[in-house]
Design an enzyme around this catalytic site. Structure first.
Site, PDB file in Angstrom:
ATOM      1  N   CYS A   1      41.703 -15.967  55.032  1.00  0.00           N
ATOM      2  CA  CYS A   1      42.271 -15.151  54.001  1.00  0.00           C
ATOM      3  C   CYS A   1      41.225 -13.938  53.745  1.00  0.00           C
ATOM      4  O   CYS A   1      40.254 -14.179  53.273  1.00  0.00           O
ATOM      5  CB  CYS A   1      42.730 -15.667  52.765  1.00  0.00           C
ATOM      6  SG  CYS A   1      43.301 -14.268  51.435  1.00  0.00           S
TER       7      CYS A   1
ATOM      8  N   LYS B   1      44.357 -21.892  60.686  1.00  0.00           N
ATOM      9  CA  LYS B   1      44.492 -20.589  60.739  1.00  0.00           C
ATOM     10  C   LYS B   1      43.110 -19.535  60.925  1.00  0.00           C
ATOM     11  O   LYS B   1      42.331 -19.627  60.199  1.00  0.00           O
ATOM     12  CB  LYS B   1      45.488 -19.970  59.665  1.00  0.00           C
ATOM     13  CG  LYS B   1      45.854 -18.731  59.836  1.00  0.00           C
ATOM     14  CD  LYS B   1      47.030 -18.315  59.032  1.00  0.00           C
ATOM     15  CE  LYS B   1      47.750 -17.002  58.919  1.00  0.00           C
ATOM     16  NZ  LYS B   1      48.757 -16.639  58.070  1.00  0.00           N
TER      17      LYS B   1
END
Lengths: 264, 303
Positions: free
Chosen positions: B130, B165
């Site tokens: 992120c 991710k």
């Protein structure tokens, strides 16, 4: 209480443009017709319009619902040519289809619990107030409207609001109505005579109205115009800082009572 | 009979179409638009140990063929997820992955351990990418040692499907993919958003309160596709490809580049029914090309 409070009336639909009315160089009204009977649509709710897939209008454009004809299944959108999206939309013609997600968001508190209200609209912020005013009049509420704009050319659709009740006008340059900001209009000195204020317009205007309402002890609901991506509560981009933390303008609003906002 | 099932490690999903975290809420937001049970999987909003308010508004800016966001992992924390949200989504007949993020390795561990106890959550997506949080997030995903440390630590407490991710904001994404594979990741998903920014020339102000944010949408697709292809050359575990997928053709390109499944993200904002269109478009493509098993497409780019 359920964690999710999803409005199951919302859907995606291609609507047919059956009317297009240019008010002046900046403003126009599109009338869109559905093939179906409309679900419940509340004043203050909005639609999220797909403009097209051009690179500069990638996201949908959230637009207030200006008026609804449930018998004809038509919805009116009052649109200001503000950017690429609203300009491209203005190039559409009668007979074209437009995809909408609607009806979205939570609208104004619209019931007969109030006797006398003042609606305050600045510029295109007038848009969500017409449908509200009509519904309020149907409920037996006394509706007054204060409209503000830069000059006479920016005061639009006044006659539609005159059908609902008394209308007050302010223009920055004094070319129509009282000269000055609408927050300086003489009707403001009588704010405490109203049970409720509903407002929509530029942020500084709404904040000034909220402060005045607080000072006069009048409950005030505002319709926010925060930038949105999805319009359905999934991206969390359009948040407003409230006393309960960040809330999505698209699903918790766009209408908020100002006592929930951190404006005052 | 056409086969659309794919395997993400030991987990079989009914088709390769998933949703990307942060673009699909928790699922119920899309109930009015689609039958979520038709999807291969959904990845719900990034979840952290503690409640996070996220970044200040404005946190979104439209850019050419894409958008920037700096939401900053706004979520109610893992307790609210487990106690209030999970009971309302566990009925979905689709593979629900929870995107897990943290500021410290300990937070990742604790959050993953909590989610490990939920019967109807077959996997997590470990978010080490992120770009919109000050601490943690992408910091873990941009170097091999820290990516390895957090993946290894979570692997010890998380016993279901572990998807990691990856950040595209690195010099060599394949190296990081291989590193997390070697410490037990069951799959990798890529790409998270690319760090970008926008300025309003009229006001001279940044478009986002955080100045920088994550770029997504079709603008990033060629980069995403390249990275999926590079990672596919380097790892044996399945890849879940994403980045600007707007339609079935885009999704098929990711499969051909080496992805076993795809996540549809930003497109959900434009069309909340897009995932079903992607799924049906993949089926139509398979019919047209006489392909009976979608797995034939995985890594099927011709030389």
């Amino acid at each position: 209480m359920a964690y999710f409070n999803i409005n199951h009336h919302q859907h995606s639909e291609d609507l047919l443009i059956v009317g297009k009315r240019d008010i002046n160089q900046s403003y126009y009204v599109l009338t869109l017709k559905s093939s179906y009977q409309f679900p419940l649509i509340e004043p203050g709710q909005f639609v999220n319009v797909l403009v097209d897939n051009s690179p500069t209008t990638f996201l949908r454009r959230p637009i207030s619902i200006y008026d609804v004809d449930f018998e004809q299944s038509t919805i009116d959108l009052l649109i200001l040519k503000a950017g690429d999206g609203t300009r491209k939309l203005a190039e559409k013609n009668i007979g074209d289809m437009v995809n909408l997600l609607f009806p979205l968001g939570r609208g104004f508190t619209c019931d007969a619990s109030v006797g006398k209200v003042l609606m305050i609209g600045g510029g295109v912020g007038l848009a969500p107030l017409l449908f509200l005013g009509k519904q309020l009049v149907n409920e037996g509420v006394e509706v007054h409207t204060l409209i503000g704009g830069r000059s006479k050319d920016y005061i639009i659709e006044m006659e539609k609001f005159e059908l609902l009740g008394k209308v007050y006008i302010s223009t920055d340059d004094g070319s129509f109505g009282e000269k000055g900001l609408l927050t300086a209009n003489s009707i403001i000195s009588e704010l405490s005579a109203f049970d409720k204020v509903f407002t929509c317009g530029p942020d500084p205007m709404m904040k000034a109205v909220a402060l005045l309402c607080d000072a006069y002890g009048v409950s005030c609901e505002v319709s926010l115009e925060n930038l949105m991506a999805c319009g359905i509560g999934s991206c969390l981009c359009c948040v407003e800082d409230t006393v309960d933390g960040h809330k999505c303008a698209c699903t918790d609003g766009p209408v908020f009572n100002t006592k929930l906002l951190k404006w005052i | 009979m056409m086969n659309l099932k794919v395997n993400i490690g030991n987990l079989e999903i009914k088709n390769p179409v998933m949703t990307a975290s942060g673009t699909f809420g928790y699922g119920p937001e899309f109930d009015p638009y689609i039958d979520i049970n038709r999807l291969g999987g959904i990845v719900v909003k990034g979840t952290t140990l503690h409640h996070r308010e996220g970044n200040a508004y404005p946190r979104m800016a439209e850019t050419p063929s894409g958008m920037l966001n700096s939401v900053g992992l706004q979520n109610k924390g893992v307790d609210v997820f487990c106690n209030e949200i999970y009971p309302e989504i566990k009925h979905y007949n689709t593979a629900i992955f929870v995107n897990v993020s943290g500021s410290t390795v300990e937070e990742y561990i604790e959050t993953a351990a909590r989610i490990n106890e939920l019967d109807h959550i077959p996997g997590i997506e470990l978010n080490i990418s992120c770009p919109n949080v000050k601490e943690g997030g992408m910091a873990f995903g941009t170097s091999c040692p820290s990516a390895v440390a957090v993946t290894h630590a979570v692997r010890q407490v998380y016993h279901k499907s572990l998807m990691v991710k990856l950040s595209p904001n690195v010099t060599n994404i394949a190296e990081i993919a291989k590193a997390v594979q070697d410490v037990g990741a069951d799959s990798v998903s890529l790409i998270n958003t690319l760090l970008g920014m926008a300025i309003n020339a009229e006001t001279r102000r940044p478009a986002l309160s955080t100045i920088t944010g994550g770029l997504s949408g079709p603008a990033v697709k060629p980069i995403a596709l390249r990275m999926v292809w590079q990672v596919a050359q380097a790892v044996k575990i399945p890849i879940i490809g994403m980045g600007g997928i707007m339609n079935a053709t885009d999704a098929i390109e990711f499969l051909l580049a080496g992805a076993t499944a795809v996540q549809v993200g930003t497109a959900n904002f434009i069309d909340p029914t897009v995932t079903i269109k992607v799924l049906e478009g993949i089926e139509a493509y398979m019919l047209r090309h006489g392909i009976s098993d979608v797995n034939e497409l995985v890594g099927g780019m011709r030389a």
